[in-house]
Design a protein around this motif. Sequence first.
Motif, PDB file in Angstrom:
ATOM      1  N   GLY A  11       0.832  -1.193   0.000  1.00  0.00           N
ATOM      2  CA  GLY A  11       0.000   0.000   0.000  1.00  0.00           C
ATOM      3  C   GLY A  11       0.868   1.246   0.000  1.00  0.00           C
ATOM      4  N   LEU A  12       0.593   2.174  -0.916  1.00  0.00           N
ATOM      5  CA  LEU A  12       1.422   3.363  -1.098  1.00  0.00           C
ATOM      6  C   LEU A  12       0.558   4.616  -1.132  1.00  0.00           C
ATOM      7  N   ALA A  13       1.005   5.650  -0.429  1.00  0.00           N
ATOM      8  CA  ALA A  13       0.330   6.949  -0.444  1.00  0.00           C
ATOM      9  C   ALA A  13       1.379   8.038  -0.313  1.00  0.00           C
ATOM     10  N   TRP A  14       1.067   9.217  -0.837  1.00  0.00           N
ATOM     11  CA  TRP A  14       1.999  10.346  -0.834  1.00  0.00           C
ATOM     12  C   TRP A  14       1.537  11.389   0.162  1.00  0.00           C
ATOM     13  N   VAL A  15       2.479  11.933   0.931  1.00  0.00           N
ATOM     14  CA  VAL A  15       2.198  12.980   1.912  1.00  0.00           C
ATOM     15  C   VAL A  15       2.613  14.317   1.322  1.00  0.00           C
ATOM     16  N   ASN A  16       1.654  15.204   1.156  1.00  0.00           N
ATOM     17  CA  ASN A  16       1.938  16.551   0.676  1.00  0.00           C
ATOM     18  C   ASN A  16       2.274  17.441   1.874  1.00  0.00           C
ATOM     19  N   ARG A  17       3.329  18.227   1.756  1.00  0.00           N
ATOM     20  CA  ARG A  17       3.792  19.062   2.863  1.00  0.00           C
ATOM     21  C   ARG A  17       3.805  20.532   2.455  1.00  0.00           C
ATOM     22  N   VAL A  18       3.528  21.378   3.418  1.00  0.00           N
ATOM     23  CA  VAL A  18       3.655  22.817   3.271  1.00  0.00           C
ATOM     24  C   VAL A  18       4.505  23.314   4.425  1.00  0.00           C
ATOM     25  N   GLU A  19       5.635  23.910   4.090  1.00  0.00           N
ATOM     26  CA  GLU A  19       6.603  24.381   5.086  1.00  0.00           C
ATOM     27  C   GLU A  19       7.021  23.248   6.023  1.00  0.00           C
ATOM     28  N   GLY A  20       7.185  22.071   5.440  1.00  0.00           N
ATOM     29  CA  GLY A  20       7.671  20.925   6.198  1.00  0.00           C
ATOM     30  C   GLY A  20       6.626  20.183   6.992  1.00  0.00           C
TER      31      GLY A  20
ATOM     32  N   GLY B 111      18.196  -3.133   0.429  1.00  0.00           N
ATOM     33  CA  GLY B 111      16.791  -3.058   0.774  1.00  0.00           C
ATOM     34  C   GLY B 111      16.263  -1.642   0.849  1.00  0.00           C
ATOM     35  N   GLU B 112      17.128  -0.641   0.624  1.00  0.00           N
ATOM     36  CA  GLU B 112      16.677   0.754   0.670  1.00  0.00           C
ATOM     37  C   GLU B 112      15.786   1.034  -0.539  1.00  0.00           C
ATOM     38  N   PRO B 113      14.594   1.600  -0.301  1.00  0.00           N
ATOM     39  CA  PRO B 113      13.673   1.833  -1.416  1.00  0.00           C
ATOM     40  C   PRO B 113      13.910   3.180  -2.091  1.00  0.00           C
ATOM     41  N   THR B 114      13.594   3.234  -3.367  1.00  0.00           N
ATOM     42  CA  THR B 114      13.539   4.481  -4.129  1.00  0.00           C
ATOM     43  C   THR B 114      12.129   4.604  -4.695  1.00  0.00           C
ATOM     44  N   TYR B 115      11.477   5.705  -4.379  1.00  0.00           N
ATOM     45  CA  TYR B 115      10.080   5.881  -4.768  1.00  0.00           C
ATOM     46  C   TYR B 115       9.983   6.870  -5.931  1.00  0.00           C
ATOM     47  N   ARG B 116       9.053   6.568  -6.840  1.00  0.00           N
ATOM     48  CA  ARG B 116       8.768   7.457  -7.956  1.00  0.00           C
ATOM     49  C   ARG B 116       7.268   7.735  -7.985  1.00  0.00           C
ATOM     50  N   LEU B 117       6.936   8.996  -8.122  1.00  0.00           N
ATOM     51  CA  LEU B 117       5.552   9.419  -8.268  1.00  0.00           C
ATOM     52  C   LEU B 117       5.362   9.908  -9.699  1.00  0.00           C
ATOM     53  N   SER B 118       4.649   9.129 -10.496  1.00  0.00           N
ATOM     54  CA  SER B 118       4.490   9.399 -11.937  1.00  0.00           C
ATOM     55  C   SER B 118       5.835   9.557 -12.619  1.00  0.00           C
ATOM     56  N   GLY B 119       6.811   8.732 -12.215  1.00  0.00           N
ATOM     57  CA  GLY B 119       8.121   8.721 -12.843  1.00  0.00           C
ATOM     58  C   GLY B 119       9.146   9.622 -12.192  1.00  0.00           C
ATOM     59  N   LYS B 120       8.731  10.532 -11.330  1.00  0.00           N
ATOM     60  CA  LYS B 120       9.648  11.462 -10.691  1.00  0.00           C
ATOM     61  C   LYS B 120      10.033  10.953  -9.313  1.00  0.00           C
ATOM     62  N   VAL B 121      11.338  10.925  -9.022  1.00  0.00           N
ATOM     63  CA  VAL B 121      11.810  10.458  -7.726  1.00  0.00           C
ATOM     64  C   VAL B 121      11.341  11.410  -6.635  1.00  0.00           C
ATOM     65  N   VAL B 122      10.768  10.853  -5.570  1.00  0.00           N
ATOM     66  CA  VAL B 122      10.311  11.646  -4.425  1.00  0.00           C
ATOM     67  C   VAL B 122      10.985  11.111  -3.169  1.00  0.00           C
ATOM     68  N   PRO B 123      11.166  11.940  -2.141  1.00  0.00           N
ATOM     69  CA  PRO B 123      11.814  11.480  -0.911  1.00  0.00           C
ATOM     70  C   PRO B 123      11.028  10.359  -0.245  1.00  0.00           C
ATOM     71  N   ALA B 124      11.749   9.416   0.319  1.00  0.00           N
ATOM     72  CA  ALA B 124      11.092   8.303   1.020  1.00  0.00           C
ATOM     73  C   ALA B 124      10.289   8.798   2.212  1.00  0.00           C
ATOM     74  N   SER B 125      10.689   9.923   2.786  1.00  0.00           N
ATOM     75  CA  SER B 125       9.972  10.466   3.942  1.00  0.00           C
ATOM     76  C   SER B 125       8.594  10.989   3.582  1.00  0.00           C
ATOM     77  N   ASP B 126       8.314  11.158   2.284  1.00  0.00           N
ATOM     78  CA  ASP B 126       7.000  11.641   1.848  1.00  0.00           C
ATOM     79  C   ASP B 126       6.060  10.509   1.434  1.00  0.00           C
ATOM     80  N   ILE B 127       6.497   9.274   1.605  1.00  0.00           N
ATOM     81  CA  ILE B 127       5.702   8.128   1.164  1.00  0.00           C
ATOM     82  C   ILE B 127       5.295   7.272   2.367  1.00  0.00           C
ATOM     83  N   ILE B 128       4.023   6.972   2.458  1.00  0.00           N
ATOM     84  CA  ILE B 128       3.535   5.965   3.399  1.00  0.00           C
ATOM     85  C   ILE B 128       3.541   4.637   2.659  1.00  0.00           C
ATOM     86  N   HIS B 129       4.310   3.681   3.153  1.00  0.00           N
ATOM     87  CA  HIS B 129       4.483   2.407   2.452  1.00  0.00           C
ATOM     88  C   HIS B 129       4.226   1.271   3.428  1.00  0.00           C
TER      89      HIS B 129
END
Length: 397
Positions: A114-123, A144-162
């Motif tokens: 299960g994957l979801a993206w966290v949108n942040r404003v000023e952190g 085992g370190e993951p690399t996440y892509r949102l529509s092909g663009k790499v996003v920080p792992a800290s912004d993904i609920i996995h």
Amino acid sequence: MWPFDRKQPPIEQKSLAAPDEELLAILGATVTGTAAVSASVALTVPAVSAAVRVLSEAAATLDVRVQRKDGDAWVDDEEHPAWWLLRGDACPWSSGFETIRDLVAEALTRDAGGLAWVNRVEGKPVEIIHYRDHVISVEYADTGEPTYRLSGKVVPASDIIHLTGPFAKSPLNMAAEAIGVAHKMEQHAAKLFTSGARPAGVLQFPTGVKLGDTALAKIKAGWNAAFGGSGNGAGTAITWDGAEWKALAFSSVDSQFQELRTFQVQEVARAFRVPPGMLYEMSRQTWSNMTQATREFLVFSLEPWLRSLEAALTRALIAPGDRKTFRIWFERDDLTRADLGERATAYSSLITSRVINPNEAREWESMPPYPAGNEFANPNVSGVKPANDNTPAKAAA
């Protein structure tokens, strides 16, 4: 209108010339085995959809809290930005309940989890967006370190609920063969009770009676017109030329078909680690073992997912520097809650033995405290007056 803008990453283009695992999954090409079926077909099996729903909806139904450590105790912190994302609206079109439910359901049915993206404003997290399948992808390094892509663009792992399970495959795909057998049995059952699977009986004519093709066709059409369908089953049959109606009985294999279907439900329950009674397979369920089955469901089935879910939410919604003093936690008591009589007996025993005070018991029941309810005393021997009692207290025994 939502009070901030959201920048959408560019859409990733995939090639059919060199399809990756996710594209193969979309095309249904990752299914193996003679009986295995795709995820979309697997969810049409009632036992599978029931297993996914009972786990995902049970997790989402539990009360989720963001808590702050105050001394040795954990207290609710409604001011934390994650509080209302999980307990209210995760984004303008989805609630926290739906987000948690869908994350668990995806972890049960998709290898990527299960994957979801966290949108942040000023952190600070301001919304959680659960995208449609395969918009968010993940790749793993040898460590085992993951690399996440949102529509092909790499996003920080800290912004993904996995949220993932313990293996590289989801429970649904790991049990693809067992689920496929259950699906085949569903198909056979559908054919078994339609006109094309088995005739209800035969018209048997005596030896020597010769009927041409035209006569046979007229006899068949007339019989079906008179007695075909559920509405004509009670009519009186009239035969001719010595014909005799003989109903066809189920064979020994057919009589065991229901037992085989029950076994497949149990196989699905094993695959998802859910008590069969939770899938409404009640052949061995009794009033006496239902409570124990519920506790086993919490401890062995749901608890591992709750632990993983708490960790995944914490990594994405709580800053690394705050994780020693903040946590995201699911209240489990609702699943193990006894009936009122059992609770009253337990509370009375705990209060009289001075393990808890009356106000603590009232808090567990979502009742307000009362004066003097914080005292640890045995009301049976200490002379402490009950609430709203204006009579003089009796001397202690």
